[in-house]
Write a protein that holds these residues in place. Structure first.
Motif, PDB file in Angstrom:
ATOM      1  N   GLY A 121    -101.291 -41.243 -22.579  1.00  0.00           N
ATOM      2  CA  GLY A 121    -101.197 -41.702 -23.614  1.00  0.00           C
ATOM      3  C   GLY A 121     -98.997 -41.654 -24.225  1.00  0.00           C
ATOM      4  N   VAL A 122     -98.719 -40.515 -23.099  1.00  0.00           N
ATOM      5  CA  VAL A 122     -96.879 -40.219 -23.376  1.00  0.00           C
ATOM      6  C   VAL A 122     -96.611 -42.056 -23.068  1.00  0.00           C
ATOM      7  CG1 VAL A 122     -94.983 -38.707 -21.516  1.00  0.00           C
ATOM      8  CG2 VAL A 122     -97.190 -37.967 -23.019  1.00  0.00           C
ATOM      9  N   THR A 123     -97.189 -41.985 -21.647  1.00  0.00           N
ATOM     10  CA  THR A 123     -96.600 -43.589 -21.533  1.00  0.00           C
ATOM     11  C   THR A 123     -96.808 -44.247 -22.144  1.00  0.00           C
ATOM     12  OG1 THR A 123     -97.715 -42.909 -19.052  1.00  0.00           O
ATOM     13  CG2 THR A 123     -96.945 -45.152 -19.654  1.00  0.00           C
ATOM     14  N   LEU A 124     -97.768 -44.913 -23.224  1.00  0.00           N
ATOM     15  CA  LEU A 124     -97.868 -45.953 -24.361  1.00  0.00           C
ATOM     16  C   LEU A 124     -96.751 -45.075 -25.690  1.00  0.00           C
ATOM     17  CD1 LEU A 124    -101.785 -45.844 -25.233  1.00  0.00           C
ATOM     18  CD2 LEU A 124    -100.543 -47.658 -24.045  1.00  0.00           C
ATOM     19  N   LEU A 125     -96.887 -43.926 -25.677  1.00  0.00           N
ATOM     20  CA  LEU A 125     -95.353 -43.720 -26.745  1.00  0.00           C
ATOM     21  C   LEU A 125     -93.655 -43.589 -25.894  1.00  0.00           C
ATOM     22  CD1 LEU A 125     -94.540 -41.653 -28.637  1.00  0.00           C
ATOM     23  CD2 LEU A 125     -94.608 -40.018 -27.313  1.00  0.00           C
ATOM     24  N   SER A 126     -93.919 -43.658 -24.638  1.00  0.00           N
ATOM     25  CA  SER A 126     -92.520 -44.130 -23.794  1.00  0.00           C
ATOM     26  C   SER A 126     -92.417 -45.659 -24.508  1.00  0.00           C
ATOM     27  CB  SER A 126     -92.407 -43.721 -22.439  1.00  0.00           C
ATOM     28  OG  SER A 126     -92.863 -42.788 -22.306  1.00  0.00           O
ATOM     29  N   GLY A 127     -93.143 -46.571 -24.615  1.00  0.00           N
ATOM     30  CA  GLY A 127     -92.791 -47.545 -24.297  1.00  0.00           C
ATOM     31  C   GLY A 127     -92.844 -47.719 -25.754  1.00  0.00           C
ATOM     32  N   ALA A 128     -93.064 -47.782 -26.949  1.00  0.00           N
ATOM     33  CA  ALA A 128     -92.332 -47.836 -27.867  1.00  0.00           C
ATOM     34  C   ALA A 128     -90.772 -47.119 -28.290  1.00  0.00           C
ATOM     35  CB  ALA A 128     -93.909 -46.531 -29.595  1.00  0.00           C
ATOM     36  N   LEU A 129     -90.685 -46.123 -27.869  1.00  0.00           N
ATOM     37  CA  LEU A 129     -89.664 -45.155 -27.734  1.00  0.00           C
ATOM     38  C   LEU A 129     -88.694 -46.529 -27.642  1.00  0.00           C
ATOM     39  CD1 LEU A 129     -90.197 -41.621 -26.834  1.00  0.00           C
ATOM     40  CD2 LEU A 129     -89.952 -42.569 -28.889  1.00  0.00           C
ATOM     41  N   ILE A 130     -88.928 -47.054 -26.063  1.00  0.00           N
ATOM     42  CA  ILE A 130     -88.093 -48.002 -25.582  1.00  0.00           C
ATOM     43  C   ILE A 130     -87.581 -49.354 -27.163  1.00  0.00           C
ATOM     44  CG2 ILE A 130     -87.713 -49.706 -24.254  1.00  0.00           C
ATOM     45  CD1 ILE A 130     -89.445 -48.271 -21.740  1.00  0.00           C
ATOM     46  N   LEU A 139     -87.580 -49.007 -29.423  1.00  0.00           N
ATOM     47  CA  LEU A 139     -87.402 -48.079 -30.896  1.00  0.00           C
ATOM     48  C   LEU A 139     -85.251 -48.289 -30.800  1.00  0.00           C
ATOM     49  CD1 LEU A 139     -86.752 -47.146 -33.832  1.00  0.00           C
ATOM     50  CD2 LEU A 139     -87.446 -44.774 -32.314  1.00  0.00           C
ATOM     51  N   ASN A 140     -85.379 -47.838 -29.183  1.00  0.00           N
ATOM     52  CA  ASN A 140     -84.030 -47.831 -28.733  1.00  0.00           C
ATOM     53  C   ASN A 140     -83.376 -49.506 -29.118  1.00  0.00           C
ATOM     54  OD1 ASN A 140     -81.735 -46.632 -27.287  1.00  0.00           O
ATOM     55  ND2 ASN A 140     -82.732 -47.210 -25.750  1.00  0.00           N
ATOM     56  N   ARG A 141     -84.712 -50.163 -28.605  1.00  0.00           N
ATOM     57  CA  ARG A 141     -83.967 -51.434 -28.566  1.00  0.00           C
ATOM     58  C   ARG A 141     -83.678 -51.753 -30.221  1.00  0.00           C
ATOM     59  NH1 ARG A 141     -85.205 -56.785 -29.762  1.00  0.00           N
ATOM     60  NH2 ARG A 141     -87.566 -56.220 -30.054  1.00  0.00           N
ATOM     61  N   ASN A 142     -84.265 -51.519 -30.604  1.00  0.00           N
ATOM     62  CA  ASN A 142     -84.155 -52.079 -32.752  1.00  0.00           C
ATOM     63  C   ASN A 142     -82.799 -51.036 -32.881  1.00  0.00           C
ATOM     64  OD1 ASN A 142     -85.599 -53.440 -32.430  1.00  0.00           O
ATOM     65  ND2 ASN A 142     -87.774 -52.387 -33.275  1.00  0.00           N
ATOM     66  N   ILE A 143     -82.280 -50.411 -32.806  1.00  0.00           N
ATOM     67  CA  ILE A 143     -80.876 -49.217 -32.967  1.00  0.00           C
ATOM     68  C   ILE A 143     -80.330 -49.933 -32.119  1.00  0.00           C
ATOM     69  CG2 ILE A 143     -79.587 -46.915 -33.239  1.00  0.00           C
ATOM     70  CD1 ILE A 143     -82.928 -45.243 -33.192  1.00  0.00           C
ATOM     71  N   LYS A 144     -80.195 -50.137 -31.525  1.00  0.00           N
ATOM     72  CA  LYS A 144     -78.343 -50.643 -30.639  1.00  0.00           C
ATOM     73  C   LYS A 144     -78.602 -52.320 -31.274  1.00  0.00           C
ATOM     74  CE  LYS A 144     -79.049 -49.323 -26.469  1.00  0.00           C
ATOM     75  NZ  LYS A 144     -78.861 -49.720 -24.651  1.00  0.00           N
ATOM     76  N   ASN A 145     -79.844 -52.841 -31.794  1.00  0.00           N
ATOM     77  CA  ASN A 145     -79.679 -54.334 -32.629  1.00  0.00           C
ATOM     78  C   ASN A 145     -78.629 -54.163 -34.063  1.00  0.00           C
ATOM     79  OD1 ASN A 145     -79.976 -55.762 -30.448  1.00  0.00           O
ATOM     80  ND2 ASN A 145     -82.428 -56.039 -31.259  1.00  0.00           N
ATOM     81  N   ILE A 146     -78.571 -53.006 -35.013  1.00  0.00           N
ATOM     82  CA  ILE A 146     -77.822 -52.713 -35.972  1.00  0.00           C
ATOM     83  C   ILE A 146     -76.640 -52.961 -35.967  1.00  0.00           C
ATOM     84  CG2 ILE A 146     -77.811 -51.084 -37.766  1.00  0.00           C
ATOM     85  CD1 ILE A 146     -80.938 -49.643 -36.699  1.00  0.00           C
ATOM     86  N   LYS A 147     -76.167 -53.705 -37.196  1.00  0.00           N
ATOM     87  CA  LYS A 147     -75.525 -54.249 -36.884  1.00  0.00           C
ATOM     88  C   LYS A 147     -73.998 -53.407 -37.727  1.00  0.00           C
ATOM     89  CE  LYS A 147     -76.248 -57.783 -34.664  1.00  0.00           C
ATOM     90  NZ  LYS A 147     -75.865 -58.346 -33.483  1.00  0.00           N
ATOM     91  N   ILE A 148     -74.464 -52.463 -38.964  1.00  0.00           N
ATOM     92  CA  ILE A 148     -73.621 -52.052 -39.605  1.00  0.00           C
ATOM     93  C   ILE A 148     -73.660 -50.430 -39.296  1.00  0.00           C
ATOM     94  CG2 ILE A 148     -73.261 -51.014 -41.533  1.00  0.00           C
ATOM     95  CD1 ILE A 148     -74.974 -53.039 -42.959  1.00  0.00           C
TER      96      ILE A 148
END
Length: 253
Positions: free
Chosen positions: A208-217, A219-228
């Motif tokens: 379960g922790v491994t699956l969450l790690s994938g979701a966090l990765i 999430l991090n990618r999405n936040i980096k792509n925010i332009k504002i």
């Protein structure tokens, strides 16, 4: 805009039920009365943070400092949290509001990023949950939040959860109903492990922790792509808020 209308309606209905039924609307499986339209009181922050964020995101996109609607959402949120006396909610809203006020200053802090937020959460997890060094936060816990260092008997739940986790570390125990969890832990408040990582380990083990790690990765990618820039910073502030709250709570959805 649609989401803002949705969350505003939810928070308003919930506040009305709190005012009409100050002692609670119904009893849950843990025999707790503090339940209203949006469920148990500690879960309200899951609706409050998105409501404040979405409203202020629209302010930023429209080049406005802070609109009447955002102020209205903040007032509803503060009133809700104070009426139900939720320490977790008070901390969550407080951190988010500080983030909104000082977003420009925070944007200049280069070390304020997703990775460091996650590292700090893990450090706090080991300091408080595993090694029980919460005395170093006594000023915040006892003097500001007026709670005991036992975290309202959460330490017993954490100890019991750790014992079970050791016995099924790989896959955990799967999803259990509140009634089963209460019987296993022999404690009414043990409907969750009252810590996000502990509960995930209990239910899903290291898988379960491994699956969450994938979701966090992701999430991090999405936040980096925010332009504002300010929206990116506020997203990280909101994430920090959730991580802090997840030290003593578990949010299943």
């Amino acid at each position: 805009k649609s989401n803002l209308i949705y969350f505003t309606i939810l928070l308003l209905i919930n506040l009305v039920t709190i005012i009409l039924y100050p002692k609670g609307l119904y009893v849950n499986a843990a025999e707790a009365w503090a339940n209203w339209f949006l469920g148990y009181k500690n879960a309200f922050i899951l609706f409050i943070i998105p409501a404040i964020l979405i409203s202020h995101y629209l302010d930023i996109i429209n080049n406005k400092k802070i609109t009447t609607h955002t102020i209205f959402i903040i007032i509803i949120s503060l009133l809700t949290t104070l009426l139900i006396d939720s320490s977790t909610g008070i901390v969550g809203i407080g951190i988010l509001l500080l983030g909104i006020i000082f977003s420009k200053q925070i944007s200049k802090i280069k070390i304020f990023n997703f990775r460091n937020i996650l590292v700090i959460y893990l450090i706090l997890f080991f300091v408080i949950i595993i090694f029980r060094m919460q005395d170093i936060f006594s000023v915040v816990i006892e003097d500001i939040l007026h709670r005991d260092l036992n975290f309202t008997n959460r330490i017993y739940i954490w100890d019991t959860a750790l014992k079970y986790i050791k016995e099924s570390f790989i896959f955990g125990y799967g999803f259990e109903t509140s009634a089963i969890r209460v019987i296993k832990f022999n404690y009414l408040q043990a409907v969750t492990c009252h810590n996000q990582l502990l509960d995930l380990l209990y239910q899903g083990g290291i898988v379960g922790v491994t699956l969450l790690s994938g979701a966090l990765i992701e999430l991090n990618r999405n936040i980096k792509n925010i332009k504002i820039s300010r929206i990116k910073i506020l997203s990280l502030v909101a994430l920090s808020t959730y991580f802090i709250m997840m030290l003593s709570e578990y949010y299943s959805f």
